[in-house]
Design a protein around this motif. Structure first.
Motif, PDB file in Angstrom:
ATOM      1  N   LEU A 104       0.869  -1.192   0.000  1.00  0.00           N
ATOM      2  CA  LEU A 104       0.000   0.000   0.000  1.00  0.00           C
ATOM      3  C   LEU A 104       0.895   1.227   0.000  1.00  0.00           C
ATOM      4  O   LEU A 104       1.624   1.475   0.975  1.00  0.00           O
ATOM      5  N   ASP A 105       0.853   1.987  -1.083  1.00  0.00           N
ATOM      6  CA  ASP A 105       1.766   3.132  -1.197  1.00  0.00           C
ATOM      7  C   ASP A 105       1.075   4.266  -1.943  1.00  0.00           C
ATOM      8  O   ASP A 105       0.376   4.047  -2.929  1.00  0.00           O
ATOM      9  N   LYS A 106       1.313   5.476  -1.451  1.00  0.00           N
ATOM     10  CA  LYS A 106       0.687   6.662  -2.037  1.00  0.00           C
ATOM     11  C   LYS A 106       1.411   7.114  -3.311  1.00  0.00           C
ATOM     12  O   LYS A 106       0.892   7.920  -4.063  1.00  0.00           O
ATOM     13  N   PRO A 136      11.504  18.120  12.984  1.00  0.00           N
ATOM     14  CA  PRO A 136      10.092  17.718  12.851  1.00  0.00           C
ATOM     15  C   PRO A 136       9.972  16.275  12.352  1.00  0.00           C
ATOM     16  O   PRO A 136       9.062  15.550  12.756  1.00  0.00           O
ATOM     17  N   TYR A 137      10.887  15.831  11.487  1.00  0.00           N
ATOM     18  CA  TYR A 137      10.852  14.432  11.029  1.00  0.00           C
ATOM     19  C   TYR A 137      10.981  13.473  12.215  1.00  0.00           C
ATOM     20  O   TYR A 137      10.125  12.609  12.437  1.00  0.00           O
ATOM     21  N   SER A 138      12.046  13.646  13.003  1.00  0.00           N
ATOM     22  CA  SER A 138      12.271  12.674  14.079  1.00  0.00           C
ATOM     23  C   SER A 138      11.200  12.804  15.162  1.00  0.00           C
ATOM     24  O   SER A 138      10.820  11.802  15.788  1.00  0.00           O
ATOM     25  N   SER A 160       8.072  13.468  14.567  1.00  0.00           N
ATOM     26  CA  SER A 160       6.889  12.751  14.079  1.00  0.00           C
ATOM     27  C   SER A 160       7.092  11.239  14.197  1.00  0.00           C
ATOM     28  O   SER A 160       6.153  10.502  14.504  1.00  0.00           O
ATOM     29  N   LYS A 161       8.314  10.780  13.984  1.00  0.00           N
ATOM     30  CA  LYS A 161       8.578   9.340  14.132  1.00  0.00           C
ATOM     31  C   LYS A 161       8.469   8.931  15.608  1.00  0.00           C
ATOM     32  O   LYS A 161       7.950   7.854  15.936  1.00  0.00           O
ATOM     33  N   ALA A 162       8.954   9.794  16.510  1.00  0.00           N
ATOM     34  CA  ALA A 162       8.853   9.490  17.946  1.00  0.00           C
ATOM     35  C   ALA A 162       7.386   9.442  18.358  1.00  0.00           C
ATOM     36  O   ALA A 162       6.964   8.579  19.138  1.00  0.00           O
TER      37      ALA A 162
HETATM   38  N1  LIG Z   1      16.357   5.757   4.938  1.00  0.00           N
HETATM   39  C1  LIG Z   1      16.889   5.591   6.145  1.00  0.00           C
HETATM   40  O1  LIG Z   1      18.096   5.673   6.309  1.00  0.00           O
HETATM   41  C2  LIG Z   1      16.005   5.251   7.325  1.00  0.00           C
HETATM   42  C3  LIG Z   1      16.614   4.978   8.561  1.00  0.00           C
HETATM   43  C4  LIG Z   1      15.812   4.624   9.650  1.00  0.00           C
HETATM   44  C5  LIG Z   1      14.444   4.546   9.498  1.00  0.00           C
HETATM   45  N2  LIG Z   1      13.860   4.835   8.299  1.00  0.00           N
HETATM   46  C6  LIG Z   1      12.403   4.705   8.184  1.00  0.00           C
HETATM   47  O2  LIG Z   1      12.155   3.678   7.240  1.00  0.00           O
HETATM   48  C7  LIG Z   1      10.955   3.949   6.526  1.00  0.00           C
HETATM   49  C8  LIG Z   1      11.237   3.930   5.040  1.00  0.00           C
HETATM   50  O3  LIG Z   1      12.227   4.892   4.731  1.00  0.00           O
HETATM   51  P1  LIG Z   1      12.739   5.102   3.231  1.00  0.00           P
HETATM   52  O4  LIG Z   1      14.074   5.705   3.295  1.00  0.00           O
HETATM   53  O5  LIG Z   1      12.511   3.871   2.467  1.00  0.00           O
HETATM   54  O6  LIG Z   1      11.688   6.225   2.764  1.00  0.00           O
HETATM   55  P2  LIG Z   1      11.267   6.658   1.303  1.00  0.00           P
HETATM   56  O7  LIG Z   1      11.001   8.125   1.398  1.00  0.00           O
HETATM   57  O8  LIG Z   1      12.229   6.161   0.272  1.00  0.00           O
HETATM   58  O9  LIG Z   1       9.886   5.876   1.050  1.00  0.00           O
HETATM   59  C9  LIG Z   1       8.699   6.188   1.703  1.00  0.00           C
HETATM   60  C10 LIG Z   1       7.560   5.527   0.946  1.00  0.00           C
HETATM   61  O10 LIG Z   1       6.345   5.797   1.648  1.00  0.00           O
HETATM   62  C11 LIG Z   1       5.373   6.229   0.709  1.00  0.00           C
HETATM   63  N3  LIG Z   1       4.425   7.113   1.405  1.00  0.00           N
HETATM   64  C12 LIG Z   1       4.683   8.352   1.903  1.00  0.00           C
HETATM   65  N4  LIG Z   1       3.572   8.869   2.460  1.00  0.00           N
HETATM   66  C13 LIG Z   1       2.602   7.914   2.345  1.00  0.00           C
HETATM   67  C14 LIG Z   1       1.248   7.843   2.741  1.00  0.00           C
HETATM   68  N5  LIG Z   1       0.664   8.867   3.381  1.00  0.00           N
HETATM   69  N6  LIG Z   1       0.553   6.728   2.486  1.00  0.00           N
HETATM   70  C15 LIG Z   1       1.122   5.687   1.822  1.00  0.00           C
HETATM   71  N7  LIG Z   1       2.410   5.705   1.413  1.00  0.00           N
HETATM   72  C16 LIG Z   1       3.127   6.804   1.672  1.00  0.00           C
HETATM   73  C17 LIG Z   1       6.139   6.932  -0.384  1.00  0.00           C
HETATM   74  O11 LIG Z   1       5.395   6.976  -1.602  1.00  0.00           O
HETATM   75  C18 LIG Z   1       7.381   6.066  -0.485  1.00  0.00           C
HETATM   76  O12 LIG Z   1       7.199   5.001  -1.383  1.00  0.00           O
HETATM   77  C19 LIG Z   1      10.449   5.293   7.034  1.00  0.00           C
HETATM   78  O13 LIG Z   1       9.444   5.051   7.994  1.00  0.00           O
HETATM   79  C20 LIG Z   1      11.665   5.925   7.685  1.00  0.00           C
HETATM   80  O14 LIG Z   1      11.279   6.783   8.732  1.00  0.00           O
HETATM   81  C21 LIG Z   1      14.616   5.185   7.201  1.00  0.00           C
END
Ligand SMILES: NC(=O)c1ccc[n+]([C@@H]2O[C@H](COP(=O)([O-])OP(=O)(O)OC[C@H]3O[C@@H](n4cnc5c(N)ncnc54)[C@H](O)[C@@H]3O)[C@@H](O)[C@H]2O)c1
Length: 339
Positions: A38-40, A164-166, A168-170
């Motif tokens: 499921l992806d936007k 704000p990113y971190s 929101s994750k917290a």
């Molecule tokens: N990249 C890193 O180094 C890293 C490290 C630690 C944690 N994370 C976490 O891992 C996860 C994935 O990170 P990533 O780097 O692959 O991110 P990314 O930005 O490459 O991918 C995010 C995906 O989520 C989709 N998306 C965004 N908003 C959406 C919504 N409202 N509904 C449905 N889909 C939606 C996007 O279309 C995209 O495909 C995230 O939760 C991020 O916080 C990433």
């Protein structure tokens, strides 16, 4: 013996960097699983990332937003997932500084919608006991360490998000915790350090440097370049996520770190050296593109994770040697560029 139920895994954000890598990993390791993506498809989502998977009979893609409750309910009714892995997020710190709102919407509200729909569906269908909800979080929720410190964040470290990113994750992590405590939801959380590898959107440090270098554009390094990050190859993260999903203890958090800390400037120099090896051009041609730029506001100085828990309890360790994985990643991007 009872019939072994086959798994239906709802992966959100599966067209992004780590989510798509995880779908590749899952379909290789568990070919019998049904995978729903499921992806936007925001700017960061790309269906090309799923090439080779998209033709499989037990893979289904649904384009949609995790904040859309009706759609999420439809996905649960139609596919009846018993595992959820929530990658969907706005993930870029710089974008969260200029536009935090969508981060709160997707990362916090979207997580709450998923939790709520999963809870109602699993309770109504008596599935709670055999289900799992894995929230993909980040080491950035712990905040920053001083450069000179030898400390590392453990799963017990306090949450001190700085962007704000971190934040929101917290917030999403705390909601997950509350659903575990209040409703007995089968929650698991992973917090990983910075990932790298193929398929990452080229706004993040490593693919940005590779893409700019190949095009002869400046290589922008924030501040003095001394900020430290712990780098983890994405496939090692996928392996850890798979272990936590299947063997992690409900209600627990698992840090996933590469144990591989690099100062940004040293990493950019290494990228230039490896690029030289891969392209056959002098690495000096790339190094001379390095440009120091004004620091990011609130830029975390150092992240370092203690991953003893997952190493001891689930026998995880990174399989990839860092230099090999980085070289492979560079080769992948250079090849994309030639297409
Ligand atoms: N990249 C890193 O180094 C890293 C490290 C630690 C944690 N994370 C976490 O891992 C996860 C994935 O990170 P990533 O780097 O692959 O991110 P990314 O930005 O490459 O991918 C995010 C995906 O989520 C989709 N998306 C965004 N908003 C959406 C919504 N409202 N509904 C449905 N889909 C939606 C996007 O279309 C995209 O495909 C995230 O939760 C991020 O916080 C990433």
């Amino acid at each position: 013996m009872g019939k072994v139920m086959s798994k239906v895994v709802l992966v959100t954000g599966g067209a992004g960097f780590i989510g798509s890598s995880f779908i590749h990993y899952l379909s290789k390791e568990h070919p019998d699983y049904v995978i729903i993506n499921l992806d936007k498809l925001t700017y960061a989502g790309n269906l090309e990332n799923l090439r080779g998977i998209d033709t499989r009979a037990n893979y289904h893609f649904v384009k949609g937003d995790i904040t859309n409750r009706e759609l999420v309910e439809y996905v649960f009714e139609k596919f009846k997932p018993n595992y959820v892995v929530n990658f969907a997020a706005e993930s870029h710190v710089d974008r969260s500084i200029t536009g935090p709102e969508v981060f709160v919407r997707t990362n916090i509200y979207g997580t709450q919608v998923l939790l709520d729909v999963a809870k109602d569906f699993w309770v109504r269908n008596n599935m709670l006991e055999h289900s799992r909800f894995l929230q993909i979080s980040t080491d950035e929720v712990y905040g920053s360490l001083p450069l000179e410190s030898k400390d590392k964040f453990t799963e017990e470290s306090p949450l001190n998000p700085n962007s704000p990113y971190s934040a929101s994750k917290a917030g999403a992590d705390l909601l997950c915790r509350s659903y575990y405590v209040t409703y007995g939801m089968p929650i698991l959380i992973t917090r990983s350090s910075n990932n790298f590898g193929p398929r990452q959107y080229p706004e993040k440090l490593i693919p940005l440097m590779i893409n700019n270098a190949v095009q002869g554009k400046p290589l922008p390094v924030y501040g003095d370049g001394q900020n430290m990050r712990d780098w983890l190859y994405v496939e090692d993260n996928c392996n850890a996520i798979d272990l936590v999903l299947h063997k992690g203890i409900i209600g627990e958090i698992y840090n996933i770190g590469g144990g591989n800390e690099w100062k940004n400037i040293d990493l950019v120099n290494l990228i230039c050296e490896l690029l030289g090896e891969v392209t056959g051009k002098p690495s000096e041609n790339y190094k001379r593109l390095i440009t120091f730029i004004k620091d990011r506001p609130g830029h975390d100085r150092r992240y370092a994770l203690n991953s003893d828990k997952i190493r001891r309890k689930l026998q995880w360790k990174p399989k990839w040697n860092f230099r090999d994985a980085l070289r492979y990643t560079i080769e992948w991007y250079v090849k994309q560029f030639k297409l």
